[in-house]
Scaffold this active site. Structure first.
Site, PDB file in Angstrom:
ATOM      1  N   ASP A 109       7.227 -13.525   0.378  1.00  0.00           N
ATOM      2  CA  ASP A 109       7.731 -14.156   1.607  1.00  0.00           C
ATOM      3  C   ASP A 109       6.740 -13.908   2.756  1.00  0.00           C
ATOM      4  O   ASP A 109       7.046 -13.227   3.721  1.00  0.00           O
ATOM      5  CB  ASP A 109       9.127 -13.623   1.959  1.00  0.00           C
ATOM      6  CG  ASP A 109       9.174 -12.105   2.144  1.00  0.00           C
ATOM      7  OD1 ASP A 109       8.320 -11.391   1.559  1.00  0.00           O
ATOM      8  OD2 ASP A 109      10.048 -11.619   2.883  1.00  0.00           O
TER       9      ASP A 109
ATOM     10  N   HIS B  75       3.133  -1.615   2.360  1.00  0.00           N
ATOM     11  CA  HIS B  75       4.332  -1.907   1.585  1.00  0.00           C
ATOM     12  C   HIS B  75       3.994  -2.762   0.362  1.00  0.00           C
ATOM     13  O   HIS B  75       3.912  -2.265  -0.764  1.00  0.00           O
ATOM     14  CB  HIS B  75       5.373  -2.601   2.460  1.00  0.00           C
ATOM     15  CG  HIS B  75       5.931  -1.755   3.555  1.00  0.00           C
ATOM     16  ND1 HIS B  75       6.542  -0.547   3.319  1.00  0.00           N
ATOM     17  CD2 HIS B  75       5.952  -1.943   4.896  1.00  0.00           C
ATOM     18  CE1 HIS B  75       6.935  -0.026   4.470  1.00  0.00           C
ATOM     19  NE2 HIS B  75       6.588  -0.846   5.436  1.00  0.00           N
TER      20      HIS B  75
END
Length: 320
Positions: A12, A246
């Protein structure tokens, strides 16, 4: 020479997603078969536009498949524009090529078809909400036995790092579709959750990003530019000097799992109440009375990371 690992990247984009996608592109250890998009850091049209922009600007050959625009059963949460900007990429100007169009096939079907075409060979790396994966399972449950592995960036298990980043106990990707996440964790494929427990321990400092800009060509320049608002967010909220790694940490796990320590056990996700989105593992070998964890597959979570080794791997891969 080791054969590259075939991967599907479910994403995303997203600042840290862009960092991960360009890491994949640069790594000789990985063979990117497809990019599948999902809502999360922005709405689905924006995340798909960003994936296509990155594909065109940086010469990715993998096709892009547009995924779902909402969670399985609940309304979509607002986009975190205060983290990723209105355009999802730190609001840097997206100059250069005009993005193309995604493939006609929906993302969940692309996952199913690629798994069937390459049985036992494909690792699915998912760094957003897990809705596309859940839709693939619902449409074709056999897909779980056809993938080599599933590696996600998601979850928080309170063993290290932060126990949550959108609530005191929930990580954003899981919180954005907890029902999908619970379905994914309890399906009969092997999942590794690269969680906040380790990703918040790996930080790309401003000096690190400046070095990338100086040594990693156009990709390094772009990544340094989009990292600046991301670093301001982390500095203001957590006092961190730099960007937490991340999504690229999930990619690093596929390239070199020896950088991580893992703990095994079945995993469930809380789907209502004050702890919505919390990921809970029953550690393998622990003995309890009958519970909701019984009878579900043993999965893995990351509980430790060699931070300097991960940063070195990223830097050297991008420089090459």
């Amino acid at each position: 020479m080791t054969t590259p690992t075939k991967i599907i990247f479910d994403t995303d984009p997203g600042i840290d997603d862009a960092m991960a996608l360009l890491f994949i592109q640069a790594s000789p250890a990985l063979d990117l078969l497809a990019v599948t998009t999902v809502f999360g850091n922005a709405d689905i049209d924006t995340t798909t536009r960003n994936a296509l922009y990155l594909k065109d600007r940086f010469g990715l050959t993998a096709p892009v498949y547009k995924g779902t625009d909402k969670p399985l059963t609940r309304p979509r949460n607002p986009s975190p524009t205060f983290v990723h900007g209105e355009n999802g990429l730190g609001d840097v100007e997206l100059t250069g090529l005009v993005p193309g169009e995604p493939e006609a096939k929906p993302a969940y079907q692309a996952i199913i078809d690629l798994a069937r075409e390459n049985p036992g060979e494909v690792t699915l790396v998912a760094v957003g909400p897990l809705t596309n994966l859940a839709l693939a399972l619902q449409a074709d449950p056999e897909v779980a036995g056809l993938l080599k592995a599933v590696v996600i960036m998601g979850g928080a298990f309170a063993v290290a790092g932060k126990p949550g980043n959108v609530t005191p106990v929930a990580e954003a990707n899981i919180w954005n579709d907890p029902e999908a996440a619970d379905l994914v964790f309890t399906a009969p494929w092997f999942v590794t959750a690269v969680s906040l427990d380790v990703t918040t321990q790996v930080v790309m400092s401003p000096a690190y990003m400046e070095d990338l800009e100086a040594t990693a060509g156009p990709a390094g320049e772009f990544l340094n530019a989009i990292s600046k608002p991301y670093a301001r967010f982390y500095g203001g909220r957590d006092g961190i000097v730099g960007c937490c790694v991340h999504d690229a940490a999930a990619v690093a796990f596929v390239i070199d799992p020896s950088l991580f320590d893992v703990r095994r056990g079945s995993i469930r996700v809380i789907t209502d109440g004050i702890a919505l989105g919390q990921t809970c593992q029953m550690v393998e070998g622990e003995l309890f009375g009958p519970s909701a964890w019984d009878g579900h597959p043993v999965q893995a979570i990351t509980v430790g990371v060699k931070a300097e080794g991960l940063l070195k791997l990223y830097r050297e891969t991008m420089r090459a």
